[in-house]
Design a protein around this motif. Sequence first.
Motif, short mmCIF file in Angstrom:
data_model
loop_
_atom_site.label_atom_id
_atom_site.label_comp_id
_atom_site.label_asym_id
_atom_site.label_seq_id
_atom_site.Cartn_x
_atom_site.Cartn_y
_atom_site.Cartn_z
N LEU A 152 0.78 -0.46 -0.27
CA LEU A 152 0.41 0.10 -0.11
C LEU A 152 0.90 0.79 -0.16
O LEU A 152 0.28 2.12 -0.37
N LEU A 153 1.63 1.12 0.20
CA LEU A 153 2.97 2.38 0.06
C LEU A 153 3.23 3.23 -0.71
O LEU A 153 3.19 4.15 -0.94
N PRO A 154 2.95 2.24 -2.34
CA PRO A 154 3.43 2.95 -3.24
C PRO A 154 2.03 4.14 -4.01
O PRO A 154 2.07 5.02 -4.39
N LEU A 155 0.27 4.10 -2.65
CA LEU A 155 -0.23 4.61 -2.66
C LEU A 155 -0.49 5.77 -2.15
O LEU A 155 -0.92 6.86 -2.74
N ALA A 156 0.17 5.21 -0.52
CA ALA A 156 -0.20 6.41 0.10
C ALA A 156 0.28 6.47 1.53
O ALA A 156 1.04 5.21 2.05
N HIS A 157 0.29 7.19 2.03
CA HIS A 157 1.46 7.18 3.16
C HIS A 157 0.39 6.26 4.41
O HIS A 157 -0.96 6.47 4.15
N ILE A 158 0.94 5.93 5.55
CA ILE A 158 0.12 4.87 6.21
C ILE A 158 0.47 5.77 7.24
O ILE A 158 0.97 5.61 8.31
N ASP A 159 -1.01 5.18 8.40
CA ASP A 159 -0.99 5.57 10.00
C ASP A 159 -2.11 3.83 10.49
O ASP A 159 -2.67 4.04 10.61
N SER A 160 -0.22 3.59 10.89
CA SER A 160 -0.60 2.13 11.55
C SER A 160 -0.64 2.26 12.96
O SER A 160 -0.07 2.91 13.84
N HIS A 192 6.55 8.03 -2.22
CA HIS A 192 5.61 8.69 -3.31
C HIS A 192 5.12 9.57 -2.95
O HIS A 192 5.11 10.45 -2.10
N SER A 193 4.97 10.84 -4.59
CA SER A 193 4.45 11.97 -3.87
C SER A 193 3.10 11.92 -3.80
O SER A 193 2.63 11.25 -4.67
N THR A 194 2.37 11.79 -2.88
CA THR A 194 0.72 11.93 -2.52
C THR A 194 0.38 12.43 -1.28
O THR A 194 1.43 12.71 -0.16
N ASP A 195 -0.86 12.64 -1.15
CA ASP A 195 -1.39 13.39 0.29
C ASP A 195 -2.28 12.19 0.37
O ASP A 195 -3.09 13.11 1.69
N ASP A 196 -2.35 11.49 -0.04
CA ASP A 196 -3.47 10.36 0.87
C ASP A 196 -2.65 9.86 1.75
O ASP A 196 -1.73 9.88 1.81
N ILE A 197 -3.63 9.08 2.87
CA ILE A 197 -3.43 8.04 4.10
C ILE A 197 -4.29 7.38 4.30
O ILE A 197 -5.38 7.70 4.08
N ILE A 198 -3.50 6.15 4.62
CA ILE A 198 -4.44 4.92 4.98
C ILE A 198 -3.96 4.99 6.26
O ILE A 198 -3.13 4.38 7.12
N ILE A 199 -5.63 4.35 7.05
CA ILE A 199 -5.12 3.97 8.28
C ILE A 199 -5.53 2.54 9.11
O ILE A 199 -6.49 1.99 8.31
N LEU A 200 -4.58 2.51 8.98
CA LEU A 200 -4.69 0.31 9.31
C LEU A 200 -4.61 0.15 10.93
O LEU A 200 -3.68 0.21 11.32
#
Length: 256
Positions: free
Chosen positions: A59-67, A77-85
Amino acid sequence: MNVAPFTPFLTRCIEAAREIIALLDSGDSALYIKHTQGAGGDVSIGADLECQRIFAKHLLPLAHIDSEESGFIPSPHSTDDIIILDPLDGSDNFLSHIPYYGASVALCNRDRICKEAVVIHFCTQRLIARSGGRIFALSLGDFHRDSISLDSHTFTCANTPKCGIFEKAYSNPHIASLFFESGLKFRSLGASALSIALAHKVSFMLFAGSIREYDSKAGLFLCEGLHINHSRDFLLISKDKQIFDTIMQLLTQGKD
């Protein structure tokens, strides 16, 4: 027939889930070793950290992760999205060989507003997802890489459920007694994200106490449109307005 392509988020969640299920089924003793306290406040076990590692890889290729285990993990990668995991919801169940544990994955924008969400049940190898304005439930074996028939997998419940889910019932015996006296049957299953995702199918879902974003972000997105009361003291969800109102009265009574 409404056929929609998988989004990159859904595809990568499925790939991660398949890898995780194979790992958890291996019985590797390292999965049961206790480590340090995670970002969510619980002590992580090897399985928590391995599930996080696999999700991060996909998933890191898509967004930051808050785990829940390690907190913020930046994407390369350059992204503003974040995945809450929550990479392993129901860790105690896993440790106890109780087959009710999975993962909660919510893709959000920079303001943490959810755009897509998946809750995966590792034991049944099924998931509930919301993407493109649709909520659907599928077996991992139902997925094809290019497309999916959403009409045949819409997440509905035709029968009237007999029981609800009451998470943390063990630490709230006064509320459990009120439910018993009122004829409200429930089960306490021990994996909050999975239980929230099931709110469409059960009589109600109650979590007593303050629930973490890691456990609730994806599930609440899946439950949008149901009757919801989310406060510091509890999270209550039901599709039935009468049951929802009854439980709200009991919770108010339980405070007196």
